[in-house]
Design an enzyme around this catalytic site. Structure first.
Site, PDB file in Angstrom:
ATOM      1  N   GLU A  60       0.814  -1.221   0.000  1.00 39.74           N
ATOM      2  CA  GLU A  60       0.000   0.000   0.000  1.00 39.74           C
ATOM      3  C   GLU A  60       0.847   1.270   0.000  1.00 39.74           C
ATOM      4  OE1 GLU A  60      -2.972  -0.203  -1.308  1.00 39.74           O
ATOM      5  OE2 GLU A  60      -3.426  -1.693   0.221  1.00 39.74           O
ATOM      6  N   ASP A  63       3.271   2.328  -4.765  1.00 43.87           N
ATOM      7  CA  ASP A  63       3.369   2.351  -6.238  1.00 43.87           C
ATOM      8  C   ASP A  63       3.938   3.672  -6.733  1.00 43.87           C
ATOM      9  OD1 ASP A  63       0.978   3.658  -5.514  1.00 43.87           O
ATOM     10  OD2 ASP A  63      -0.162   2.901  -7.227  1.00 43.87           O
ATOM     11  N   GLY A 180     -11.835   2.072  -1.863  1.00 46.26           N
ATOM     12  CA  GLY A 180     -10.519   1.457  -1.988  1.00 46.26           C
ATOM     13  C   GLY A 180     -10.490   0.310  -2.995  1.00 46.26           C
ATOM     14  N   ASP A 237      -3.554   0.816  -9.906  1.00 50.01           N
ATOM     15  CA  ASP A 237      -4.963   0.500 -10.154  1.00 50.01           C
ATOM     16  C   ASP A 237      -5.245   0.287 -11.631  1.00 50.01           C
ATOM     17  OD1 ASP A 237      -4.901   1.136  -7.571  1.00 50.01           O
ATOM     18  OD2 ASP A 237      -6.004   3.008  -7.748  1.00 50.01           O
ATOM     19  N   LYS A 282     -10.869  10.563  -1.815  1.00 53.25           N
ATOM     20  CA  LYS A 282      -9.436  10.838  -1.964  1.00 53.25           C
ATOM     21  C   LYS A 282      -9.161  12.196  -2.602  1.00 53.25           C
ATOM     22  CE  LYS A 282      -7.049   8.196  -4.755  1.00 53.25           C
ATOM     23  NZ  LYS A 282      -7.987   7.423  -5.373  1.00 53.25           N
TER      24      LYS A 282
HETATM   25  P1  NG1 Z   1      -7.463   3.793  -4.401  1.00 57.13           P
HETATM   26  O1  NG1 Z   1      -7.755   2.844  -3.359  1.00 57.13           O
HETATM   27  O2  NG1 Z   1      -8.058   3.424  -5.686  1.00 57.13           O
HETATM   28  O3  NG1 Z   1      -7.798   5.175  -4.016  1.00 57.13           O
HETATM   29  C1  NG1 Z   1      -4.943   4.750  -4.410  1.00 57.13           C
HETATM   30  C2  NG1 Z   1      -4.116   4.993  -5.660  1.00 57.13           C
HETATM   31  C3  NG1 Z   1      -3.156   3.829  -5.933  1.00 57.13           C
HETATM   32  C4  NG1 Z   1      -2.330   3.529  -4.714  1.00 57.13           C
HETATM   33  C5  NG1 Z   1      -3.269   3.335  -3.503  1.00 57.13           C
HETATM   34  C6  NG1 Z   1      -2.529   3.110  -2.224  1.00 57.13           C
HETATM   35  C7  NG1 Z   1      -5.361   6.286  -7.313  1.00 57.13           C
HETATM   36  C8  NG1 Z   1      -6.202   6.238  -8.510  1.00 57.13           C
HETATM   37  N1  NG1 Z   1      -4.996   5.122  -6.799  1.00 57.13           N
HETATM   38  O4  NG1 Z   1      -5.848   3.709  -4.629  1.00 57.13           O
HETATM   39  O5  NG1 Z   1      -2.343   4.141  -7.052  1.00 57.13           O
HETATM   40  O6  NG1 Z   1      -1.372   4.526  -4.500  1.00 57.13           O
HETATM   41  O7  NG1 Z   1      -4.116   4.462  -3.309  1.00 57.13           O
HETATM   42  O8  NG1 Z   1      -1.769   1.973  -2.283  1.00 57.13           O
HETATM   43  O9  NG1 Z   1      -5.021   7.349  -6.837  1.00 57.13           O
END
Ligand code: NG1
Length: 563
Positions: A60, A63, A180, A237, A282
């Site tokens: 987590e 990336d 998530g 993702d 987010k």
């Molecule tokens: P999600 O859970 O889709 O918000 C985000 C980032 C990933 C990664 C994870 C943490 C986006 C689209 N995705 O995922 O690239 O950094 O958090 O591991 O921002």
């Protein structure tokens, strides 16, 4: 290599979802979207793009530091049906979009791209450089993700030649938003794919007879596209949504290049997703959460490099993975360095993170450093630091009332009084090695009889990841902590948050024969699930089988939809 393959055209649902039983659950959705498109727009859709959400098993927030991660595509997905507008000529509504969503809370949207800037290269030649699609990054709007996918197609394929087709779009999906499971990446991948297909670009060039677009190219476009919605995301993702294969997780590494390989999961291992029902937006919290973490890990990388005497140019935004590569003397052309070597390098870096703590830790900063301290530790002058880390900054506001520093980074902002370099780097380095160990255990289990010990070892790594996310990366929340504890009490070998965190889902590793009892126990104990039954319960807690990545279905020959 998986990333070099073309985007598959879907032929049957069983191949797509991995088993006949699972595919039957999805058949209705595919029929309904086609029927509903016909009812609303008076014709069959020319193409239906499908992009799955993903669950991240482990790895987590690493990336964007370019360390490898281990997600798997889930069965839940986004479908986008698209067709050229039947009663309108392209020249009357160039590239115009009528977008509808089968979820009634998302209202109909009509928009058209406008050329923003024309640069006269010569008297005869006028080149289109940008398009304006008016993407709203201030609030969460469903059509922003559709526009983001479209924008990438416009700038890559309509920079000066031809007009895009006017289209109707219908969206449906089963990936819960803000949980998530990457509904946003699935939307952007699906939208990019739909606009490529309807404009005849899946074949690669303007005339449609070039090499087919590869999965890797679609990932790159989707990553760039998603940044336009205002989040500075890594590529996990989009890669998981595009490249995954059924029944396996995907080890995705980003350095030296994007590469992905399937990691078969041990037999008897089932991953159960449970939604905490805390919605984490987010994009809205980015300046205190996601984007701030990106900035903190970048600054930590430079300072660690300096302490380890690794060469970094003054103008470079080096990542922690790149520092590892240089420290180990990795030869980029040869691909990722061998596992043992990388693990050893990570350990060496972990020992050095102590040096990221402030000289004097204040109660308020809790091991964090101020902006001035961070610049001093970086070895750069104030101007140089600003040049490198704020060259992507449009403006800077010091809010003296709140005592916070606000940096406007393109359309991305960060806000902090203290930067937690030590905690973030410690999480990233330890999480990167947990991913490598998890992958090793799965691969080793292929050649040995699966045993409880394998599941226990994997579960242990997941539990360590949760502790690190909570304490060091500070991306968990009380509900996620509670849900992971409940999961362990209900028999999970391991349980952790998945995705960005601050809400959203957990993923738990459970033995196949314990799935029903596990779901029953968690649903009886986690208070927000009280009273939920049947489909409502299945919406919030469900076992997932890794599905295949993005694909599409043409309803008519692709020639018919070219303009
Ligand atoms: P999600 O859970 O889709 O918000 C985000 C980032 C990933 C990664 C994870 C943490 C986006 C689209 N995705 O995922 O690239 O950094 O958090 O591991 O921002």
């Amino acid at each position: 290599m998986a990333a070099e393959q073309p985007i598959p055209v879907y032929t049957n649902l069983t191949d797509l979802y991995g088993s006949l039983g699972t595919s039957l659950n999805h058949a209705d959705k595919w029929n309904k979207i086609a029927e509903e498109f016909q009812r609303r727009f008076g014709q069959k859709p020319a193409y239906i793009a499908r992009a799955p959400g993903r669950v991240n098993l482990i790895g987590e927030h690493i990336d964007y530091c370019l360390f490898g991660v281990l997600p798997a595509a889930i069965e839940r997905d986004i479908l986008i049906a698209i067709g050229q507008r039947s009663k309108i000529r392209a020249e009357d509504f160039p590239g115009g979009v009528v977008a509808e969503n089968m979820q009634t809370k998302y209202t109909r949207q009509i928009f058209a791209p406008a050329p923003r800037r024309r640069t006269s290269v010569s008297e005869q030649e006028v080149r289109l450089e940008e398009w304006d699609l008016d993407i709203n990054t201030k609030e969460l709007r469903w059509e922003s993700y559709v526009k983001a996918g479209y924008y990438g197609v416009l700038i890559n394929y309509f920079a000066g030649e031809g007009d895009p087709a006017p289209v109707d779009i219908l969206v449906t999906g089963t990936v819960p938003a803000g949980s998530g499971l990457s509904s946003s990446a699935a939307m952007v991948v699906g939208s990019t794919l739909a606009f490529l297909a309807i404009n005849g670009k899946l074949e690669g060039n303007f005339t449609g007879d070039g090499p087919k677009i590869t999965k890797g190219q679609l990932v790159e476009m989707a990553v760039a596209n998603e940044k336009r919605v205002g989040v500075n995301s890594g590529g996990m993702d989009q890669a998981a949504s595009v490249i995954s294969v059924p029944s396996s997780a995907l080890y995705i590494s980003f350095f030296p290049n994007l590469s992905a390989s399937a990691v078969p999961l041990p037999p008897g291992a089932v991953f159960i997703i449970a939604n905490s029902l805390v919605v984490s937006d987010k994009a809205v919290t980015a300046k205190r959460n996601y984007n701030l973490r990106v900035v903190e890990t970048l600054a930590a990388a430079r300072i660690l490099a300096r302490r380890l005497e690794v060469r970094v140019d003054k103008t470079e935004k080096v990542t922690l993975r790149e520092v590892a590569g240089r420290l180990a003397g990795e030869v980029e052309e040869a691909g990722e360095m061998p596992l043992e070597w990388l693990l050893e390098t990570l350990k060496r870096m972990e020992r050095e993170v102590e040096g990221l703590k402030p000289e004097k830790s204040s109660e308020e900063g809790r091991l964090g450093v101020t902006m001035d301290e961070m610049i001093k530790m970086s070895g750069l002058t104030l101007d140089e630091f600003h040049e490198v880390y704020m060259s992507w900054v449009e403006g800077e506001i010091f809010d003296s009332l709140l005592g916070t520093l606000e940096l406007t980074v393109l359309c991305v902002k960060v806000e902090a009084t203290h930067f937690q370099l030590y905690k973030r780097a410690k999480h990233v380095l330890s999480e990167a090695s947990r991913v490598l160990q998890f992958r090793q255990i799965c691969l080793a289990a292929l050649s040995s009889a699966s045993s409880m010990d394998v599941l226990k070892d994997l579960g242990q790594l997941m539990n360590e990841s949760q502790i690190s996310c909570n304490e060091l990366f500070q991306c968990s929340c009380p509900e996620l902590n509670e849900l992971t504890e409940i999961a362990k009490d209900a028999g999970a070998f391991g349980s952790r948050l998945t995705g960005a965190g601050w809400g959203g889902c957990t993923v738990s590793l459970v033995a196949e024969d314990n799935v029903d009892a596990f779901i029953k126990s968690v649903s009886a104990t986690y208070k927000p699930y009280k009273g939920l039954q049947g489909e409502a319960l299945n919406e919030v807690i469900f076992a997932t089988r890794p599905s295949s990545g993005a694909c599409g279905e043409f309803n008519e020959p692709s020639d018919a939809v070219r303009i």
